[in-house]
Design a protein around this motif. Structure first.
Motif, PDB file in Angstrom:
ATOM      1  N   ASN A  36      22.558  10.287  31.697  1.00 48.79           N
ATOM      2  CA  ASN A  36      21.165  10.485  31.631  1.00 48.79           C
ATOM      3  C   ASN A  36      20.547   9.678  30.521  1.00 48.79           C
ATOM      4  O   ASN A  36      21.207   9.316  29.751  1.00 48.79           O
ATOM      5  CB  ASN A  36      20.607  11.968  31.653  1.00 48.79           C
ATOM      6  N   VAL A  47      21.370  15.486  39.493  1.00 50.12           N
ATOM      7  CA  VAL A  47      20.299  14.516  40.323  1.00 50.12           C
ATOM      8  C   VAL A  47      19.523  15.012  41.479  1.00 50.12           C
ATOM      9  O   VAL A  47      18.648  14.964  41.495  1.00 50.12           O
ATOM     10  CB  VAL A  47      21.290  13.377  40.834  1.00 50.12           C
ATOM     11  N   ASN A  50      16.740  17.471  40.373  1.00 50.07           N
ATOM     12  CA  ASN A  50      15.532  16.652  40.005  1.00 50.07           C
ATOM     13  C   ASN A  50      14.942  16.154  41.256  1.00 50.07           C
ATOM     14  O   ASN A  50      13.652  16.286  41.098  1.00 50.07           O
ATOM     15  CB  ASN A  50      16.200  15.587  38.851  1.00 50.07           C
ATOM     16  N   ARG A  54      11.051  16.870  41.661  1.00 47.80           N
ATOM     17  CA  ARG A  54      10.178  15.578  41.528  1.00 47.80           C
ATOM     18  C   ARG A  54       9.219  15.406  42.669  1.00 47.80           C
ATOM     19  O   ARG A  54       8.112  15.185  42.741  1.00 47.80           O
ATOM     20  CB  ARG A  54      11.022  14.391  41.029  1.00 47.80           C
ATOM     21  N   ALA A  67       7.824  14.142  34.218  1.00 46.19           N
ATOM     22  CA  ALA A  67       8.875  13.862  33.363  1.00 46.19           C
ATOM     23  C   ALA A  67       9.791  14.929  33.479  1.00 46.19           C
ATOM     24  O   ALA A  67       9.759  16.104  33.306  1.00 46.19           O
ATOM     25  CB  ALA A  67       8.509  13.883  32.034  1.00 46.19           C
ATOM     26  N   SER A  68      11.246  14.175  33.653  1.00 44.61           N
ATOM     27  CA  SER A  68      12.432  14.844  33.664  1.00 44.61           C
ATOM     28  C   SER A  68      13.412  14.629  32.449  1.00 44.61           C
ATOM     29  O   SER A  68      13.526  13.275  32.519  1.00 44.61           O
ATOM     30  CB  SER A  68      13.109  14.825  34.992  1.00 44.61           C
ATOM     31  N   GLU A  70      16.384  14.072  33.270  1.00 48.02           N
ATOM     32  CA  GLU A  70      16.937  13.091  34.094  1.00 48.02           C
ATOM     33  C   GLU A  70      16.764  11.663  34.175  1.00 48.02           C
ATOM     34  O   GLU A  70      17.295  10.635  34.481  1.00 48.02           O
ATOM     35  CB  GLU A  70      17.714  13.636  35.419  1.00 48.02           C
ATOM     36  N   ASP A  71      15.328  11.632  34.115  1.00 48.97           N
ATOM     37  CA  ASP A  71      14.688  10.093  34.271  1.00 48.97           C
ATOM     38  C   ASP A  71      13.994   9.667  33.046  1.00 48.97           C
ATOM     39  O   ASP A  71      13.642  10.267  32.150  1.00 48.97           O
ATOM     40  CB  ASP A  71      13.325  10.376  35.187  1.00 48.97           C
ATOM     41  N   GLU A  72      14.090   8.328  32.725  1.00 49.09           N
ATOM     42  CA  GLU A  72      13.931   7.466  31.700  1.00 49.09           C
ATOM     43  C   GLU A  72      12.658   7.500  31.377  1.00 49.09           C
ATOM     44  O   GLU A  72      11.999   7.909  30.292  1.00 49.09           O
ATOM     45  CB  GLU A  72      14.156   5.962  31.948  1.00 49.09           C
ATOM     46  N   GLU A  73      11.586   7.234  32.352  1.00 40.43           N
ATOM     47  CA  GLU A  73      10.130   7.367  32.123  1.00 40.43           C
ATOM     48  C   GLU A  73       9.300   8.424  32.789  1.00 40.43           C
ATOM     49  O   GLU A  73       9.813   9.208  33.788  1.00 40.43           O
ATOM     50  CB  GLU A  73       9.669   6.130  32.712  1.00 40.43           C
ATOM     51  N   THR A  75       6.862   9.740  35.429  1.00 44.01           N
ATOM     52  CA  THR A  75       6.480   9.432  36.922  1.00 44.01           C
ATOM     53  C   THR A  75       4.673   9.706  37.178  1.00 44.01           C
ATOM     54  O   THR A  75       4.498  10.863  36.692  1.00 44.01           O
ATOM     55  CB  THR A  75       7.038  10.167  37.990  1.00 44.01           C
TER      56      THR A  75
END
Ligand code: F6P
Length: 280
Positions: A36, A47, A50, A54, A67-68, A70-73, A75
């Protein structure tokens, strides 16, 4: 949609997803190949949970960002509140079948945001029961969650007098100040530590005491994530008559610089957090 309705719809989405997430865990206990954004191992369950959250939360009118951990950016999904999610906190407990949970914060501001921009936060515990602790409008309520919905179990709770503690990190890596504080606490309270923030914090909410994942000598920024874990939990503690600290100040007042920023975390009864800040 009014802002109260948006918050309620987000809480409803988590209420609906929680039993599905718990029921889906048995088939998703293997690790996937990628890490992650914090460089940690990721399970299929992380995954998948999330993805569910999401998909449902970004659809809600009045949610502007998701924002999670597990996520870079972030949404971007329109105008409105920013929602942060740790879909399966403590997921390294899944292979051994110990407690895991979901942590969610709703911020009235763009991310990264300060904790005092939170308008609601909650966590779900996937334990013998699925329960949800929600802080909203100065009150903290505990619900039991089933496929039929959420049922109020305890209304407007306050943290009881101190009884338990849980400290993360290894003692040789703790700072001298934190070792001194730990000595005082170990004489007064009973150890409860299971290695998932949700499970360990939930002990303190129910029995009183203190949870810390402190600054470490080789990791002064600590381990836990400010936006996803520290702030939402601090908001719950402060609304339940407790306190939070990064070692110097309330977590809710600390500056936010990066989405996946880490911070030392201390959560508990007010008198214990005061004692900690004095010793540190
Ligand atoms: O951030 C992930 C997490 O699993 C938290 O839920 C938990 O408090 C912490 O890490 C446990 O870390 P350790 O394995 O170092 O005790």
């Amino acid at each position: 949609m009014s802002s109260e309705k948006t918050v309620e719809t987000v809480i409803d989405a988590v209420t609906e997803a929680a039993p599905e997430i718990q029921a889906g865990l048995p088939g998703k206990r293997d690790y996937v190949e990628e890490d992650n954004p914090s460089g940690e191992d990721v399970l299929e369950a992380d995954v998948w949970a999330n993805g569910i959250l999401r998909e449902r939360i970004t659809e809600i009118e009045g949610v502007g960002g998701y924002a999670s951990e597990e996520d870079e950016e972030v949404t971007d999904c329109g105008d409105g509140y920013s929602v942060t999610v740790d879909p399966l906190d403590g997921s390294s407990n899944i292979p051994s079948n110990n407690i895991v949970g979901t942590i969610l914060g709703i911020y009235d501001g763009s991310l990264p945001a300060k904790g005092n921009e939170l308008v609601t936060s909650l966590y779900v515990v996937y334990g013998p029961l699925t329960s949800m602790v929600v802080a909203d409008d100065d009150t903290v309520d505990i619900y039991v969650v089933t496929e039929e919905g959420r049922h109020l179990a305890e209304e407007d709770i306050s943290i009881p007098d101190p009884s338990v503690y849980g400290f993360g990190g290894r003692r040789p890596k703790w700072t001298e100040g934190f070792r001194e504080f730990a000595k005082v606490i170990e004489d007064e309270l009973k150890l409860r530590y299971g290695g998932s923030m949700v499970g360990d914090v939930n002990q303190v909410i129910n029995y009183g005491g203190i949870f810390s994942y402190p600054a470490l000598s080789d990791r002064p920024e600590g381990k836990l994530r400010m936006q996803f874990e520290a702030n939402p939990m601090a908001y719950i503690f402060e609304n339940a008559g407790g306190a939070s600290s990064d070692g110097k100040q309330s977590l809710l007042d600390a500056g936010a610089e990066e989405l996946h920023q880490r911070t030392p975390v201390h959560l508990g009864n007010e008198e214990l957090i005061e004692k900690l800040e004095k010793i540190l």
